[in-house]
Design a protein around this motif. Structure first.
Motif, PDB file in Angstrom:
ATOM      1  N   ILE A 168      -2.810   6.278   8.633  1.00 45.71           N
ATOM      2  CA  ILE A 168      -1.782   4.407   9.243  1.00 45.71           C
ATOM      3  C   ILE A 168      -2.883   4.839   9.267  1.00 45.71           C
ATOM      4  CG2 ILE A 168      -0.425   3.076  11.153  1.00 45.71           C
ATOM      5  CD1 ILE A 168       2.116   5.765   9.961  1.00 45.71           C
ATOM      6  N   GLU A 169      -4.267   4.013  10.549  1.00 44.96           N
ATOM      7  CA  GLU A 169      -5.404   3.610  10.964  1.00 44.96           C
ATOM      8  C   GLU A 169      -5.966   3.629   9.334  1.00 44.96           C
ATOM      9  OE1 GLU A 169      -6.241   1.074  13.817  1.00 44.96           O
ATOM     10  OE2 GLU A 169      -4.849   2.220  13.388  1.00 44.96           O
ATOM     11  N   ARG A 170      -6.630   4.168   8.471  1.00 49.41           N
ATOM     12  CA  ARG A 170      -7.002   4.528   8.148  1.00 49.41           C
ATOM     13  C   ARG A 170      -6.790   3.277   6.822  1.00 49.41           C
ATOM     14  NH1 ARG A 170      -9.897   9.939   5.751  1.00 49.41           N
ATOM     15  NH2 ARG A 170     -10.135   9.901   8.399  1.00 49.41           N
ATOM     16  N   VAL A 171      -5.886   3.959   6.142  1.00 53.29           N
ATOM     17  CA  VAL A 171      -5.311   3.350   5.243  1.00 53.29           C
ATOM     18  C   VAL A 171      -4.848   1.313   5.433  1.00 53.29           C
ATOM     19  CG1 VAL A 171      -2.781   2.441   4.160  1.00 53.29           C
ATOM     20  CG2 VAL A 171      -3.505   4.294   4.196  1.00 53.29           C
ATOM     21  N   ALA A 172      -4.590   0.746   6.004  1.00 52.88           N
ATOM     22  CA  ALA A 172      -4.826  -0.175   6.774  1.00 52.88           C
ATOM     23  C   ALA A 172      -6.053  -1.074   7.373  1.00 52.88           C
ATOM     24  CB  ALA A 172      -4.079  -0.757   8.248  1.00 52.88           C
ATOM     25  N   THR A 173      -6.677   0.296   7.796  1.00 59.06           N
ATOM     26  CA  THR A 173      -8.775  -0.750   7.812  1.00 59.06           C
ATOM     27  C   THR A 173      -8.574  -0.529   6.152  1.00 59.06           C
ATOM     28  OG1 THR A 173      -8.719  -0.018   9.514  1.00 59.06           O
ATOM     29  CG2 THR A 173     -10.385  -0.178   9.085  1.00 59.06           C
ATOM     30  N   MET A 174      -8.615   0.763   5.711  1.00 63.35           N
ATOM     31  CA  MET A 174      -9.892   0.166   4.445  1.00 63.35           C
ATOM     32  C   MET A 174      -9.178  -0.681   3.204  1.00 63.35           C
ATOM     33  SD  MET A 174     -11.895   2.634   4.363  1.00 63.35           S
ATOM     34  CE  MET A 174     -12.337   3.741   6.473  1.00 63.35           C
ATOM     35  N   ALA A 175      -8.032  -1.290   3.609  1.00 61.88           N
ATOM     36  CA  ALA A 175      -6.960  -2.135   2.621  1.00 61.88           C
ATOM     37  C   ALA A 175      -7.664  -2.929   3.010  1.00 61.88           C
ATOM     38  CB  ALA A 175      -5.485  -2.458   2.561  1.00 61.88           C
ATOM     39  N   THR A 176      -7.951  -3.508   4.393  1.00 58.99           N
ATOM     40  CA  THR A 176      -8.572  -5.119   4.869  1.00 58.99           C
ATOM     41  C   THR A 176      -9.352  -5.071   4.642  1.00 58.99           C
ATOM     42  OG1 THR A 176      -7.033  -4.853   7.005  1.00 58.99           O
ATOM     43  CG2 THR A 176      -8.813  -5.653   7.380  1.00 58.99           C
ATOM     44  N   PHE A 177     -10.551  -4.165   4.531  1.00 63.36           N
ATOM     45  CA  PHE A 177     -12.400  -4.165   4.351  1.00 63.36           C
ATOM     46  C   PHE A 177     -11.762  -4.132   2.953  1.00 63.36           C
ATOM     47  CE2 PHE A 177     -14.039  -0.816   7.173  1.00 63.36           C
ATOM     48  CZ  PHE A 177     -14.036  -0.985   7.826  1.00 63.36           C
ATOM     49  N   LEU A 178     -11.353  -4.089   2.270  1.00 57.55           N
ATOM     50  CA  LEU A 178     -11.008  -4.563   0.143  1.00 57.55           C
ATOM     51  C   LEU A 178     -10.842  -5.708  -0.126  1.00 57.55           C
ATOM     52  CD1 LEU A 178     -12.077  -3.091  -2.592  1.00 57.55           C
ATOM     53  CD2 LEU A 178      -9.813  -2.072  -2.620  1.00 57.55           C
ATOM     54  N   ARG A 179      -9.952  -6.255   0.513  1.00 57.68           N
ATOM     55  CA  ARG A 179      -9.376  -7.383   0.267  1.00 57.68           C
ATOM     56  C   ARG A 179      -9.873  -8.427   0.913  1.00 57.68           C
ATOM     57  NH1 ARG A 179      -4.385  -7.390   3.738  1.00 57.68           N
ATOM     58  NH2 ARG A 179      -5.986  -7.590   4.995  1.00 57.68           N
ATOM     59  N   THR A 180     -10.436  -8.552   2.286  1.00 59.44           N
ATOM     60  CA  THR A 180     -11.231  -9.265   2.782  1.00 59.44           C
ATOM     61  C   THR A 180     -12.529  -9.397   1.665  1.00 59.44           C
ATOM     62  OG1 THR A 180     -10.401  -8.360   4.969  1.00 59.44           O
ATOM     63  CG2 THR A 180     -12.350 -10.191   5.038  1.00 59.44           C
ATOM     64  N   ALA A 181     -13.090  -8.732   1.262  1.00 52.53           N
ATOM     65  CA  ALA A 181     -14.992  -8.413   0.475  1.00 52.53           C
ATOM     66  C   ALA A 181     -13.627  -9.001  -0.813  1.00 52.53           C
ATOM     67  CB  ALA A 181     -15.090  -7.078  -0.196  1.00 52.53           C
ATOM     68  N   VAL A 182     -12.448  -8.726  -1.440  1.00 50.20           N
ATOM     69  CA  VAL A 182     -12.031  -9.557  -2.945  1.00 50.20           C
ATOM     70  C   VAL A 182     -11.830 -10.718  -2.953  1.00 50.20           C
ATOM     71  CG1 VAL A 182     -10.372  -9.463  -4.371  1.00 50.20           C
ATOM     72  CG2 VAL A 182     -11.023  -7.234  -3.430  1.00 50.20           C
ATOM     73  N   LYS A 183     -10.888 -11.230  -1.677  1.00 50.50           N
ATOM     74  CA  LYS A 183     -11.118 -12.952  -1.012  1.00 50.50           C
ATOM     75  C   LYS A 183     -11.960 -13.338  -1.078  1.00 50.50           C
ATOM     76  CE  LYS A 183      -6.274 -12.835   0.801  1.00 50.50           C
ATOM     77  NZ  LYS A 183      -5.380 -13.093   1.515  1.00 50.50           N
ATOM     78  N   HIS A 184     -13.187 -12.768  -0.415  1.00 48.73           N
ATOM     79  CA  HIS A 184     -14.248 -13.685  -0.693  1.00 48.73           C
ATOM     80  C   HIS A 184     -15.252 -13.871  -1.867  1.00 48.73           C
ATOM     81  CE1 HIS A 184     -14.908 -14.661   3.765  1.00 48.73           C
ATOM     82  NE2 HIS A 184     -13.723 -13.577   4.422  1.00 48.73           N
ATOM     83  N   ARG A 185     -14.559 -13.131  -2.880  1.00 48.39           N
ATOM     84  CA  ARG A 185     -14.936 -12.801  -4.183  1.00 48.39           C
ATOM     85  C   ARG A 185     -16.750 -12.330  -3.618  1.00 48.39           C
ATOM     86  NH1 ARG A 185     -12.646 -16.083  -7.623  1.00 48.39           N
ATOM     87  NH2 ARG A 185     -11.561 -17.287  -6.826  1.00 48.39           N
TER      88      ARG A 185
END
Lengths: 315, 858
Positions: free
Chosen positions: B704-721
């Motif tokens: 559960i922790e891994r999904v949440a963190t990896m999703a955060t990593f990915l989304r943040t990188a995408v949002k910051h282009r």
């Protein structure tokens, strides 16, 4: 008019309403009246809603009949109704306060001394959860208990003073207010009046106990309604060698007699609270308590339920 | 103070041709010297000890001291002191054992057996016929006036009339060498676990002496304790099939001696429970488990009496079990010891014991108690005030309120009695006077010196169901700090192992259980209490969180160091902020590389914020500590070492608070070490744990922790282009621990679709979102099957969602702004899904509803 006996009937209803579901609950109820030399239980019935999943009763260390029940399915309210009819016999006809033993002799006999006989009533000489042994209570008590004064005289005088000095004020205290706090406030409800008076007598070495019960609330014509009559009531019992336990009601400044129905005795409120318990869940709660105590027509001779007037609606 | 004119220890040391100058300081006059006789010669036991130790051994004592300290740290033996802001203090264990020879012990054993028998007889009488009161052997004040006398227990008779199964007796030795009983503990005596832990360590340090001096072993005593509880449990089962379920009831991790409760439960093989883990249904006691309610037949309790049952005793107790006394009276649980024996702990009782012993047992006391006067008896009070100038003034019962003054007012140490006379006269029952007792001085090794410290020995006795008592051959000895009149672990005393010597070879029995039945085997792997389930789940989550945050911290620090951070600074600040590496109040922008680095480094330690790396390690250790019995020793030790090493390193990193310079090399090395340790921990979880529902909960927590963190990593990188910039590309691969895989699959290519394929779609990538999520869903199904509650659905809604994670085409589409909107939406959705799953697990399997007490006034 001298009344030989009184037949009183009590209807006591306690309702808890919870803001969210209570998952499980365990309760203790001390609501069953005692048979004593002056009180005969004619009828007693209790009902609990929702129906408990487990119920059981036992006689506690003070001789009270205590009910234990648990509720194991979710509920939003709890109602306990108890209906009781008792017959009371006058008990102070032969009491002559001036002829009772000197209080200081009695107090001395409760002190431990190797080889002296055991006085079982000393159980009620010590501090209890709500009543500490304190110097301020002792000093207040000693004003009534002057050296050598007959015990019952001193106790009645103490009762007069508490009645005069303290204000009956609901909500100024709570169920767990200790005696010394009520003493400082000089106010409270029947429980506080009783606990202060007990504290004064214990502090000078006299055995004193707490009595929980009900008070008649349809005064005979021409008499005022007694204070604390719409709820359960509490008073004091002091041990007097030769006379036994003498019951005094400092809230009303009277000896407990034909208006007082005894439920239970203990060291203080915490031993005999009518209903206590522990609940799981429930959020906030509201509680309503209604007590109606009526004298039955014909008194001792004919306590027919049909003759009973309809209980008044809850206050 | 006068000095004893005995020969110093050097004489012996010279004979042993010792190079290190081992000196023994003389003991204060008026104390028995455990080490030397009146002529200054070593007593035979100690002579033998030092002979066996030899020159080399004596020279190695400093090393032995270090070794003990190291073992205390490694085993995480601690003692919670309320005054220390809840921070457990390492257990104070001294090097030299306390030695008792065989003849001496035989006397003690007899006396303790008698004392335990007597105490049980007193309790039995007081809750029964009360003849002691009626005959005047026991003053009413010491029963009716004592808050430890519980009226709820009046009239209750346990099986065999055995109210006490465990009694502790404190002993000290008079200047004459005679032993005297100082106190009894019956409510919930502590030290039984510490005694054993002390033994395991000290016997290892002095292995030769331990063997040659034939020290009696402790293990048989503990197996007898379990046997006694099993026997009591059978009575509570009333003919029911199977074997009794025994639990040790602790007040919880904030209790002074929690370490010992956890240790004892593990050693005895019983379930460690807190009050909220248990529930009463009808008149039976149950443990709330992951798979429903399970009967408990025996409760070995370490809660004080008054807290045991908030329905009948203290209503404000949140650590008790509502309804427990009801179950006990119904005979459906054995509570050990039966609540209500607190009154025999009163110091005032000592003076009455000779007569009581005569009355109840028809025996004289084998050992006297320390001279004590209860002021409630006028004759005793007058005698004490007349004959003593100075004495200890102690409360007759705990929690005495004297006109609002707490017992603290009694003051420590010796009191001039004249000063107390008025207060005593006003409330004589509340006071007990005890003469100063000069206890013997036992040797304590302190940097090449042997000093004498006053000693108190605590010995334990256990009863079988027929009332036969056995005494533990050994015990728990405490040494007072220098010049301290009384001995208490709360005030800086230390403990030593206690050796009872024997002339016979001692039994080599270790804790051997009684032969197991098939029913035992069936029960063995089932019980996961709801609280254990919660801790397992969180141990997994904290472990994963520590791992992810450590990786993020290393990646950020190395980017900042290599000076290619400029374009990525905002992204990194955002990542650090979302993952809790920055404190919640910190600004979310406006950093330079240097200021970001300083802020991150300042927030590493345990004290800084709730989500710092240090705090995650501490939380992981705490959660794991509660389920220690399920972890292999190596696994548990790695968890602790990771926490301790990191804490020490961070402290070394900031020699002075507020200094902005720090040792960068040390920090890099610390984070590297931590990474390997965390790897070892997750390795142990994958490889060393039994794959039962407990393991599934750890696994679920981690994933559960891994999904949440990896999703955060990915989304943040995408949002910051940053997904298509070289720096961002690299950052993502590092954060997903996928750099090597990517390079070997797509050498020299920097394209978004293969990146998304590897980080999201590829099921074999251990951090790829789809793979992690899918494994989590499978585990959730298994968990709900293991719990066997048909009422719940199988988390099926979540399972369905996995399909959209495999659609690479959709994930790669960009909107008009060139943003991977679909990818962001998937990350958001995943986070929402796992957070819902976490709540669902918590609501289904953990017990966290709060009890509240309810009362109505009359």
């Amino acid at each position: 008019v001298t009344i030989e006996k009184a037949v009183l009937s009590v209807s006591h209803r306690t309702t808890y309403r919870y803001s969210t579901y209570v998952e499980t609950a365990q309760h203790l109820a001390t609501i069953r009246p005692q048979n004593t030399a002056w009180q005969r239980v004619i009828a007693h019935e209790e009902s609990i809603e929702p129906v408990p999943s487990y119920i059981n009763s036992r006689v506690d260390a003070f001789g009270n009949d205590v009910l234990y029940f648990s509720l194991e399915s979710p509920h939003r309210s709890l109602q306990m109704i108890s209906e009781t009819t008792v017959e009371l016999t006058p008990r102070w006809a032969s009491l002559d306060p001036a002829a009772t033993p000197a209080w200081d002799t009695v107090a001395a006999s409760t002190r431990f001394c190797a080889g002296a006989p055991f006085v079982p009533e000393t159980e009620f000489c010590f501090a209890s959860p709500n009543i500490g042994l304190r110097q301020d209570l002792q000093e207040y008590g000693l004003v009534s208990f002057t050296p050598g004064r007959p015990l019952a005289e001193g106790a009645i005088d103490l009762m007069h003073r508490i009645y005069a000095d303290f204000k009956y004020r609901p909500l100024s205290t709570s169920y767990d207010t200790p005696a010394h706090q009520a003493f400082e406030l000089k106010s409270g409800v029947c429980q506080d009046f009783a606990q202060v008076m007990i504290g004064c007598m214990r502090a000078i070495g006299l055995p004193a106990r707490y009595v929980s019960g009900y008070l008649r609330n349809d005064p005979p014509p021409g008499q005022v309604k007694l204070i604390g009559a719409d709820a359960s009531h509490a008073w004091v019992s002091v041990f007097c060698p030769g006379s036994g336990w003498i019951d005094l009601d400092p809230t009303n400044d009277v000896l407990a007699d034909l208006d007082h129905i005894t439920l239970a005795i203990g060291r203080d409120y915490s031993d005999v609270s009518l209903l206590r318990g522990l609940i799981l869940g429930g959020g906030s709660h509201r509680v309503d308590v209604g007590v109606t105590v009526l004298g039955l027509e014909g008194d001792d001779s004919n306590p027919e339920p049909e003759a009973e007037p309809e209980p008044e609606p809850e206050p | 103070l006068a000095v004893q004119t005995s020969l110093p220890f050097e004489e012996v040391a010279v004979r042993a041709k010792v190079s290190s100058p081992l000196r023994a300081l003389p003991v204060r006059e008026g104390h028995w010297d455990e080490l030397r006789d009146a002529s200054g010669q070593l007593r035979p036991t100690w002579r033998r000890f030092f002979d066996l130790l030899g020159d080399e051994g004596i020279a190695g004592l400093d090393h032995a001291v270090d070794s003990i300290a190291q073992q205390v740290r490694d085993n995480d033996i601690s003692y919670n002191v309320y005054a220390d802001n809840g921070e457990p203090r390492p257990w104070a264990l001294d090097l030299l054992p306390f030695l008792i020879d065989e003849a001496e012990w035989a006397k003690l054993e007899r006396a303790i057996r008698q004392r335990a028998t007597l105490l049980n007889a007193i309790v039995k009488d007081v809750y029964g016929p009360q003849t002691l009161l009626h005959k005047g052997f026991l003053p009413p004040a010491l029963v009716f006036g004592h808050p430890g006398y519980l009226r709820s227990v009046k009239g209750f008779v346990p099986p065999g009339g055995q109210y006490l199964q465990l009694v502790a007796v404190d002993l000290a030795r008079a200047p004459s060498g005679e032993w005297v009983i100082m106190a009894h503990r019956t409510e919930a005596p502590s030290g039984l676990g510490y005694a054993l832990e002390n033994r395991l360590i000290v016997a290892g340090v002095f292995a030769d002496q331990f063997r040659s001096m034939r020290v009696q072993r402790l293990a048989p005593f503990y197996s007898r304790l379990i046997a006694s509880l099993v026997e009591g449990g059978r009575a509570a089962m009333r003919g029911e099939e199977g074997s009794p379920h025994i639990a040790l009831l602790t007040p919880g991790p904030f209790s002074e001696t929690f370490f010992e409760h956890a240790f004892l439960a593990r050693y005895l093989g019983v379930t460690l429970v807190e009050g909220k883990d248990l529930t009463v249904r009808d008149d039976k006691l149950f443990l709330k488990t992951f798979a429903g309610l399970e009967r408990v037949h025996v409760l070995l309790r370490r809660l004080d009496d008054a807290f045991c049952d908030p329905v009948e005793l203290r209503a404000d107790s949140s650590i008790g079990v509502p309804g427990l006394l009801q179950v006990m009276r119904a005979g459906n649980v054995m509570v050990s010891n039966v609540p209500g024996s607190g009154f025999v702990e009163s110091p005032a009782l000592h003076g009455f014991l000779p007569a009581i012993s005569h009355s109840l047992l028809g025996e004289r006391l084998e050992l006297p108690s320390v001279p004590t006067w209860w002021c409630g008896e006028a004759a005793a009070r007058e005698a004490a005030l007349e004959s003593l100038d100075e004495a200890f003034v102690i409360p007759t019962w705990p929690g005495v309120e004297m006109n609002g003054r707490s017992p603290r007012g009694f003051g420590d140490g010796l009191q001039p009695l004249a000063k107390w006379e008025k207060r005593i006269e006003a409330m004589p029952d509340a006071f007990t006077i005890q003469e100063l007792f000069p206890g013997s001085h036992a040797p304590r090794y302190e940097e090449s010196t042997i000093a004498g410290r006053s000693s108190v020995l605590r010995v334990y006795a256990i009863a079988d169901m027929e009332g036969g008592w056995s005494v533990m051959p050994g015990g728990f000895t405490r040494l007072g700090a220098e010049r301290q009149p009384s001995v208490s672990m709360q005030y800086g005393s230390s403990s030593v192992d206690t050796w009872v010597l024997s002339s016979h070879p001692s039994s080599t029995l270790s804790l051997l259980p009684t032969p197991m039945t098939p029913d035992d085997l069936a029960r063995k792997h089932r019980t996961v209490s709801s609280r254990a389930a919660e801790n397992l789940f969180w141990a997994g989550r904290y472990g994963e969180r520590a791992e992810n945050n450590t990786r993020l911290m290393r990646v950020i620090l190395s980017s900042l160091e290599s000076n290619d951070a400029e374009g990525l600074l905002d992204t990194m600040v955002d990542l650090a902020w979302q993952c809790g590496l920055l404190p919640p109040g910190a600004p979310r922008g406006g950093y330079t590389s240097a200021s970001l680095e300083r802020m991150l480094v300042a927030n590493l330690g345990e004290g800084s914020t709730a989500s710092s790396i240090g705090q995650n390690l501490a939380s992981q250790a705490r959660a794991s500590g509660e389920i220690r019995g399920r972890l292999s020793t190596d696994h548990w030790r790695t968890i602790l070492t990771a926490r301790n090493d990191f804490r020490d390193a961070i402290q070394a990193l900031h020699p002075v608070r507020g200094i902005e310079r720090y040792d960068r090399v040390l920090l890099t090395r610390t984070l590297e070490t931590l990474s390997s340790q965390l790897l070892a921990i997750s390795g142990a979880q994958g490889d060393r744990m039994t794959r039962d529902e407990a393991w599934r909960l750890v696994f679920a927590g981690r994933h559960i922790e891994r999904v949440a963190t990896m999703a955060t990593f990915l989304r943040t990188a995408v949002k910051h282009r940053q997904i298509a910039t070289p720096g961002g590309f690299d950052l993502l691969l590092q954060l997903f621990d996928s750099t090597l895989t990517y390079r070997s699959l797509y050498p020299g290519r920097f394209e978004v679709p293969p990146l998304i394929d590897l980080l999201v779609v590829e099921p074999t990538n251990p951090r790829g979102l789809y793979g992690v999520y899918k494994r989590l869903c499978r585990k959730l199904v298994e968990i709900s099957q293991a719990a066997g509650r048909g009422a719940h659905s199988d988390f099926s809604e979540a399972t369905l969602y996995a399909a959209s994670l495999r659609n690479l085409g959709a994930l790669c589409t960009t909107d008009a702004d060139g943003m991977h909107a679909e990818l962001v939406a998937v990350c958001d959705e995943l986070e929402a899904q796992v957070s819902a799953a976490a709540h669902e697990i918590s609501a289904r399997y953990f017990s966290h509803a709060k009890t509240q007490s309810l009362q109505v006034s009359s």
